[in-house]
Design a protein around this motif. Structure first.
Motif, PDB file in Angstrom:
ATOM      1  N   THR A  79     -28.311 -13.948  11.398  1.00 23.64           N
ATOM      2  CA  THR A  79     -28.346 -15.381  11.100  1.00 23.64           C
ATOM      3  C   THR A  79     -29.672 -15.988  11.545  1.00 23.64           C
ATOM      4  OG1 THR A  79     -25.944 -15.547  11.318  1.00 23.64           O
ATOM      5  CG2 THR A  79     -27.218 -17.598  11.531  1.00 23.64           C
ATOM      6  N   TYR A  83     -33.246 -17.617   9.144  1.00 21.72           N
ATOM      7  CA  TYR A  83     -33.834 -18.956   9.210  1.00 21.72           C
ATOM      8  C   TYR A  83     -35.226 -18.978   9.839  1.00 21.72           C
ATOM      9  CZ  TYR A  83     -29.361 -20.520   7.642  1.00 21.72           C
ATOM     10  OH  TYR A  83     -28.234 -20.702   6.885  1.00 21.72           O
ATOM     11  N   VAL A 148     -24.566 -24.284   8.241  1.00 23.89           N
ATOM     12  CA  VAL A 148     -23.655 -23.230   7.775  1.00 23.89           C
ATOM     13  C   VAL A 148     -22.539 -22.921   8.765  1.00 23.89           C
ATOM     14  CG1 VAL A 148     -25.423 -22.167   6.319  1.00 23.89           C
ATOM     15  CG2 VAL A 148     -25.046 -21.303   8.650  1.00 23.89           C
ATOM     16  N   GLN A 151     -18.780 -23.400   7.761  1.00 23.76           N
ATOM     17  CA  GLN A 151     -18.272 -22.395   6.828  1.00 23.76           C
ATOM     18  C   GLN A 151     -17.986 -21.076   7.555  1.00 23.76           C
ATOM     19  OE1 GLN A 151     -21.006 -24.252   6.296  1.00 23.76           O
ATOM     20  NE2 GLN A 151     -20.834 -25.232   4.314  1.00 23.76           N
TER      21      GLN A 151
END
Length: 168
Positions: A79, A83, A148, A151
């Motif tokens: 993750t 980014y 995010v 989710q």
């Protein structure tokens, strides 16, 4: 790790969870530097505190963070990497990696920690422990992860929820 000393007054103002996060950063940083599993290092420290009364025991939230990051390291790192713009996770300062790992884990798993708190705490740790550029960098990365996180939490809850047909 570059550490700015805190005077007693300012350290007392910090909450218990902040201190637990800071200790978790220290442990993750040390585990990476020594190339050992963070959960094994945690166990080592728990045992040391049990044997030596001069060593303070670790806060329960420190355990939660270190074990959580260790258990979900691949997804947390993936993750973070997704980014990073023009950066690789391995090129970041080790302390920034530890701070980001804790914050991302909290964003994904700590239902009792509001996202703004996880981000603010990470930025504060970056101010205390890292370079002048780190707080804004950490804030920028986490600002994207926050989008995010709901989710990810929902997906995790859905996979944990019992299925009605399984009860029949």
């Amino acid at each position: 790790m570059a550490e700015q000393p805190l005077d007693k007054k300012s350290f007392k103002k910090l909450g218990t969870r902040h201190k637990a996060r800071r200790r978790a950063v220290d442990l993750l940083f040390e585990a990476e530097a020594r190339d050992v599993d963070p959960a094994d290092l945690l166990d080592e420290r728990v045992e040391l505190a049990t044997r030596d009364q001069a060593v303070a025991p670790l806060h329960a939230y420190t355990h939660t963070l270190v074990e959580g990051v260790a258990d979900d390291l691949d997804r947390v790192d993936g993750t973070i990497e997704s980014y990073l713009k023009d950066w690789e996770l391995s090129r970041l300062p080790a302390v920034d990696r530890a701070i980001l790992r804790i914050a991302v884990w909290e964003l994904f798993h700590a239902n009792d920690v509001p996202p703004v708190v996880a981000v603010d705490e990470a930025v504060e740790l970056a101010k205390e422990l890292s370079t002048d550029d780190s707080p804004s960098f950490v804030n920028g990365v986490l600002g994207q992860v926050v989008l995010v996180a709901p989710q990810v939490r929902a997906a995790a809850a859905a996979t944990r929820a019992p299925r009605p047909e399984a009860d029949a």
